[in-house]
Enzyme design. Sequence first.
Site, mmCIF file in Angstrom:
data_model
loop_
_atom_site.group_PDB
_atom_site.id
_atom_site.type_symbol
_atom_site.label_atom_id
_atom_site.label_comp_id
_atom_site.label_asym_id
_atom_site.label_seq_id
_atom_site.Cartn_x
_atom_site.Cartn_y
_atom_site.Cartn_z
ATOM 1 N N HIS A 35 -76.128 -12.954 8.482
ATOM 2 C CA HIS A 35 -75.941 -11.756 7.649
ATOM 3 C C HIS A 35 -76.726 -10.575 8.204
ATOM 4 O O HIS A 35 -77.744 -10.154 7.641
ATOM 5 C CB HIS A 35 -76.363 -12.054 6.214
ATOM 6 C CG HIS A 35 -75.403 -12.910 5.462
ATOM 7 N ND1 HIS A 35 -74.279 -12.402 4.842
ATOM 8 C CD2 HIS A 35 -75.384 -14.244 5.255
ATOM 9 C CE1 HIS A 35 -73.617 -13.394 4.262
ATOM 10 N NE2 HIS A 35 -74.262 -14.514 4.498
ATOM 11 N N GLU A 74 -76.103 -7.587 7.928
ATOM 12 C CA GLU A 74 -76.115 -6.470 6.965
ATOM 13 C C GLU A 74 -77.229 -6.573 5.934
ATOM 14 O O GLU A 74 -77.529 -5.588 5.255
ATOM 15 C CB GLU A 74 -74.758 -6.408 6.248
ATOM 16 C CG GLU A 74 -74.559 -7.390 5.095
ATOM 17 C CD GLU A 74 -74.322 -8.829 5.500
ATOM 18 O OE1 GLU A 74 -74.198 -9.698 4.618
ATOM 19 O OE2 GLU A 74 -74.255 -9.103 6.722
ATOM 20 N N CYS A 79 -70.108 -14.418 7.954
ATOM 21 C CA CYS A 79 -70.238 -15.609 7.127
ATOM 22 C C CYS A 79 -68.863 -16.021 6.579
ATOM 23 O O CYS A 79 -68.007 -16.447 7.336
ATOM 24 C CB CYS A 79 -71.270 -15.391 6.033
ATOM 25 S SG CYS A 79 -71.812 -16.927 5.238
#
Length: 263
Positions: A234, A236, A104
Amino acid sequence: MGRVNTLVITGYGTNSHVETAYAATQAGADRADIVHFSDITACNCSLDDYDFLIFPGGFLDGDDLGAAQAAGMRWRHLKDASGTPLLDHLKKFLSDGKLVLGICNGFQALIKLGLVPYGEIRPMDDQCPTLTYNTIGRHQSQLTLTRICTNKSPWLSCCNVGDIHNIPISHGEGRFVAPESVIKQLIANGQVATQYVDLSGNPTMDVAFNPNSSMYAIEGIISPDGRVLGKMGHTERLTDNVAKNVSGNKEQLLFKGGVDYFA
């Protein structure tokens, strides 16, 4: 396998550093340190001690000068307390065969430096790809389907070409743009890592699936050697207990691929 150490850069507006460090350790990294950028300039932290360098998501400098533009300028022009340009540290990190990931806002920083798609730091010009405002004119936050286009990267080595993942996105400046000739060259080189796709798995410009209207539905790209990956989604943020009520494959094994590279 030796120890695998991860450095997650924080400061000046990042907000996904904790999740990113956690994802790295869950994938098998022995250590994941969250370090403020100022500690690097103060020589309190050395890139030499790490195998991964990760630029996490957030809103660097409030995006006042455009997403991650100021962050790119800091890496380009600042020196550390010993007088060594930060660029020298970053260049050595890359020449040592290590890995870099930007997610990002981190992707925005990598692209402003030239690390993607070029694999090196270079001046920006009107032929360079960039990330700019979503055509919808606002921040987009949703789960989005993305397709793996290549696994010619350590980060993508645990994925198969054609795998589709349901990944969170959250950004206002995620639209990938570049001259048509540049994008076609990236495709020919196998540097398009991931694309936004519809329910049939086809790349699309439909804003319901391509939330920023990226050209050629590009969500992520890699450097020529694959060791640097930048992506908007994202990866993660998804764990076993997140979005359990949403269908789709949410286990995108980027961090495991990175750890396995050093096995």
